[in-house]
Design a protein around this motif. Structure first.
Motif, PDB file in Angstrom:
ATOM      1  N   ALA A   1       0.833  -1.199   0.000  1.00 30.78           N
ATOM      2  CA  ALA A   1       0.000   0.000   0.000  1.00 30.78           C
ATOM      3  C   ALA A   1       0.871   1.254   0.000  1.00 30.78           C
ATOM      4  N   ALA A   2       1.964   1.227   0.757  1.00 25.88           N
ATOM      5  CA  ALA A   2       2.875   2.368   0.782  1.00 25.88           C
ATOM      6  C   ALA A   2       3.457   2.636  -0.606  1.00 25.88           C
ATOM      7  N   ALA A   3       3.713   1.579  -1.364  1.00 25.64           N
ATOM      8  CA  ALA A   3       4.201   1.745  -2.734  1.00 25.64           C
ATOM      9  C   ALA A   3       3.149   2.425  -3.599  1.00 25.64           C
ATOM     10  N   CYS A   4       1.881   2.102  -3.375  1.00 25.00           N
ATOM     11  CA  CYS A   4       0.789   2.756  -4.115  1.00 25.00           C
ATOM     12  C   CYS A   4       0.710   4.235  -3.757  1.00 25.00           C
ATOM     13  N   TYR A   5       0.910   4.555  -2.466  1.00 29.65           N
ATOM     14  CA  TYR A   5       0.889   5.957  -2.052  1.00 29.65           C
ATOM     15  C   TYR A   5       1.974   6.749  -2.791  1.00 29.65           C
ATOM     16  N   THR A   6       3.171   6.169  -2.854  1.00 32.52           N
ATOM     17  CA  THR A   6       4.285   6.857  -3.507  1.00 32.52           C
ATOM     18  C   THR A   6       4.042   6.993  -5.004  1.00 32.52           C
ATOM     19  N   ALA A   7       3.553   5.941  -5.637  1.00 32.06           N
ATOM     20  CA  ALA A   7       3.272   5.996  -7.072  1.00 32.06           C
ATOM     21  C   ALA A   7       2.206   7.046  -7.368  1.00 32.06           C
TER      22      ALA A   7
ATOM     23  N   ARG B   1      -2.128   4.056 -17.579  1.00 32.92           N
ATOM     24  CA  ARG B   1      -2.080   2.674 -17.097  1.00 32.92           C
ATOM     25  C   ARG B   1      -1.537   2.600 -15.676  1.00 32.92           C
ATOM     26  N   LEU B   2      -0.681   3.532 -15.326  1.00 29.59           N
ATOM     27  CA  LEU B   2      -0.199   3.585 -13.950  1.00 29.59           C
ATOM     28  C   LEU B   2      -1.343   3.945 -13.008  1.00 29.59           C
ATOM     29  N   SER B   3      -2.263   4.781 -13.462  1.00 27.52           N
ATOM     30  CA  SER B   3      -3.449   5.096 -12.665  1.00 27.52           C
ATOM     31  C   SER B   3      -4.336   3.863 -12.506  1.00 27.52           C
ATOM     32  N   TYR B   4      -4.408   3.035 -13.569  1.00 29.21           N
ATOM     33  CA  TYR B   4      -5.128   1.768 -13.452  1.00 29.21           C
ATOM     34  C   TYR B   4      -4.540   0.932 -12.321  1.00 29.21           C
ATOM     35  N   LEU B   5      -3.209   0.828 -12.316  1.00 26.55           N
ATOM     36  CA  LEU B   5      -2.514   0.046 -11.289  1.00 26.55           C
ATOM     37  C   LEU B   5      -2.869   0.541  -9.898  1.00 26.55           C
ATOM     38  N   ILE B   6      -2.762   1.842  -9.673  1.00 28.66           N
ATOM     39  CA  ILE B   6      -2.982   2.412  -8.352  1.00 28.66           C
ATOM     40  C   ILE B   6      -4.400   2.146  -7.868  1.00 28.66           C
ATOM     41  N   ASN B   7      -5.383   2.393  -8.728  1.00 23.69           N
ATOM     42  CA  ASN B   7      -6.778   2.227  -8.318  1.00 23.69           C
ATOM     43  C   ASN B   7      -7.136   0.756  -8.113  1.00 23.69           C
ATOM     44  N   PHE B   8      -6.671  -0.099  -9.001  1.00 23.65           N
ATOM     45  CA  PHE B   8      -6.966  -1.526  -8.889  1.00 23.65           C
ATOM     46  C   PHE B   8      -6.319  -2.113  -7.638  1.00 23.65           C
ATOM     47  N   ALA B   9      -5.046  -1.788  -7.417  1.00 24.65           N
ATOM     48  CA  ALA B   9      -4.325  -2.308  -6.253  1.00 24.65           C
ATOM     49  C   ALA B   9      -4.934  -1.778  -4.958  1.00 24.65           C
ATOM     50  N   ALA B  10      -5.262  -0.491  -4.918  1.00 26.13           N
ATOM     51  CA  ALA B  10      -5.851   0.093  -3.712  1.00 26.13           C
ATOM     52  C   ALA B  10      -7.187  -0.565  -3.383  1.00 26.13           C
ATOM     53  N   GLY B  11      -7.986  -0.844  -4.406  1.00 26.86           N
ATOM     54  CA  GLY B  11      -9.273  -1.503  -4.185  1.00 26.86           C
ATOM     55  C   GLY B  11      -9.123  -2.903  -3.624  1.00 26.86           C
ATOM     56  N   LEU B  12      -8.185  -3.676  -4.179  1.00 25.49           N
ATOM     57  CA  LEU B  12      -7.974  -5.046  -3.714  1.00 25.49           C
ATOM     58  C   LEU B  12      -7.413  -5.081  -2.294  1.00 25.49           C
ATOM     59  N   ILE B  13      -6.468  -4.193  -1.996  1.00 19.51           N
ATOM     60  CA  ILE B  13      -5.900  -4.148  -0.652  1.00 19.51           C
ATOM     61  C   ILE B  13      -6.967  -3.762   0.367  1.00 19.51           C
ATOM     62  N   THR B  14      -7.875  -2.866  -0.021  1.00 17.87           N
ATOM     63  CA  THR B  14      -8.968  -2.473   0.864  1.00 17.87           C
ATOM     64  C   THR B  14      -9.902  -3.649   1.137  1.00 17.87           C
ATOM     65  N   LEU B  15     -10.261  -4.398   0.091  1.00 16.30           N
ATOM     66  CA  LEU B  15     -11.138  -5.559   0.267  1.00 16.30           C
ATOM     67  C   LEU B  15     -10.479  -6.606   1.153  1.00 16.30           C
ATOM     68  N   ARG B  16      -9.189  -6.801   0.976  1.00 11.72           N
ATOM     69  CA  ARG B  16      -8.469  -7.765   1.807  1.00 11.72           C
ATOM     70  C   ARG B  16      -8.463  -7.332   3.267  1.00 11.72           C
ATOM     71  N   ALA B  17      -8.307  -6.021   3.518  1.00 16.60           N
ATOM     72  CA  ALA B  17      -8.329  -5.514   4.890  1.00 16.60           C
ATOM     73  C   ALA B  17      -9.712  -5.684   5.514  1.00 16.60           C
ATOM     74  N   ILE B  18     -10.763  -5.513   4.723  1.00 12.45           N
ATOM     75  CA  ILE B  18     -12.121  -5.728   5.224  1.00 12.45           C
ATOM     76  C   ILE B  18     -12.301  -7.192   5.633  1.00 12.45           C
ATOM     77  N   TYR B  19     -11.778  -8.105   4.824  1.00 11.56           N
ATOM     78  CA  TYR B  19     -11.858  -9.529   5.169  1.00 11.56           C
ATOM     79  C   TYR B  19     -11.157  -9.812   6.494  1.00 11.56           C
ATOM     80  N   ARG B  20      -9.969  -9.240   6.676  1.00 10.80           N
ATOM     81  CA  ARG B  20      -9.235  -9.447   7.919  1.00 10.80           C
ATOM     82  C   ARG B  20     -10.027  -8.927   9.117  1.00 10.80           C
TER      83      ARG B  20
END
Length: 354
Positions: free
Chosen positions: A113-119, A236-255
């Motif tokens: 997630a920190a890598a997404c913030y920097t990107a 495409r880098l914006s695609y990466l950031i939004n897609f990754a942020a969404g998946l990490i958020t869903l994973r955190a909700i599961y936890r």
């Protein structure tokens, strides 16, 4: 160093989860899992994580994308975590591999997630017009995007660690042969509440970032004629950031939902069935690594944007020079003729044309 300290500090008090198996002496066996972990699934998971991690490390070195260093920590932790989970699945009663896997898999998404913030910070400074680099437009301070989210994420981690330590300490005081981490979490209300609070803080951090990143992706459509000219170079880098942020958020909700409640029904199903772990934790993180491999940031950013630090004054001057045709005039002074830039067009940057 903090991870090493946590390993040494928690190893002696690892919470074990009971299974229904018995040894030859008819004594109850305790292992770290409520279920019997599937070795084939652990093998597949370890191989996939290793291959994706190698792909990311190779591109990190090839494109000299030093600002993405937190992602490298994350992929190393994922690889170690799933390798140790495989070892733990083969020998369920060895505490050390389970402990390492538990910590690595739990902590790794924070670094990704920190890598997404920097990107996201680099995308903003590269593509956003100078007059829009403000809190009102971006809903965050452009100069403090990365530290703001990293500090919030770190705070949530500290709260989680405090809650987990409380529950674990209670587990150690329980001499019952049928003890489990589930019973300790239900019994120690304060520890469970603290742990859930930390997880909720983490979800809010990820979710707020996902909203801000998605919003910027939408409003940046109107920036095309005012930015450096090439919408496709960072899209495409914006695609990466939004897609990754969404998946990490869903994973955190599961936890968060996985934490046991007072009653032995409902969301406890998530903790008692291994397929839930692979579906809602492992798969999302593998997908995050996959999109990072496909849309690696340094392929869509100038070379002077991929260093360890970003010279923001240089970025502003570069915008003005390119916008005015290299005459040093302000971008609004001369009409901008849209053209297609490549990463190589900026100080000899390494990249590919998109």
């Amino acid at each position: 160093m903090s991870v090493i300290f946590a390993l040494s500090n928690l190893q002696s008090r690892l919470p074990k989860r009971e299974t229904g198996h018995h040894n030859h002496a008819d004594k109850l066996l305790l292992n770290p899992y409520i279920y019997d972990p599937a070795v084939p699934a652990a093998i597949i998971g370890a191989i996939i994580m290793l291959l994706l991690s190698l792909g990311l490390v190779w591109q990190f070195v090839r494109y000299k994308s030093w600002f993405f260093w937190t992602a490298m920590i994350g992929v190393v932790m994922e690889t170690i975590g799933y390798t140790c989970r495989l070892i733990s699945a083969i020998d369920e009663h060895d505490d050390v591999p389970f402990l390492i896997a538990f910590l690595m898999i739990l902590l790794a998404p924070s670094f990704l997630a920190a890598a997404c913030y920097t990107a996201f910070s680099r995308v903003v400074w590269f593509s956003c017009p100078t007059h829009s680099l403000n809190f009102k437009t971006l809903w965050c301070f452009p100069s403090y995007i990365t530290p703001t989210f990293v500090i919030f994420d770190l705070l949530s981690f500290v709260v989680q660690l405090a809650g987990a330590s409380t529950v674990s300490s209670n587990y150690n005081k329980d001499d019952s042969p049928s003890r489990s981490i589930e019973s300790s979490e239900r019994r120690v209300t304060a520890g469970r509440v603290i742990l859930v609070l930390g997880l909720i803080m983490q979800v809010l951090c990820y979710l707020s970032f996902a909203i801000i990143a998605l919003r910027y992706f939408i409003i940046s459509l109107s920036f095309r004629c005012e930015d450096l000219g090439d919408w496709k170079m960072w899209r495409r880098l914006s695609y990466l950031i939004n897609f990754a942020a969404g998946l990490i958020t869903l994973r955190a909700i599961y936890r968060t939902l996985e934490i046991p409640h007072d009653k032995g029904t409902g969301l406890l199903y998530l903790q008692r069935h291994e397929w839930c772990f692979w579906t809602f934790d492992a798969f999302p993180m593998a997908a995050v690594l996959a999109v990072m491999v496909i849309w690696f940031p340094a392929r869509y950013l100038p070379r002077n944007y991929t260093g360890l630090t970003l010279d923001k004054r240089m970025a502003l001057k570069q915008k003005e020079d390119l916008g005015s045709g290299g005459k040093g005039e302000h971008v609004d002074a001369v009409p901008v003729q849209l053209r297609e830039f490549r990463p190589q067009d900026f100080d000899g940057g390494v990249g590919v044309r998109v």
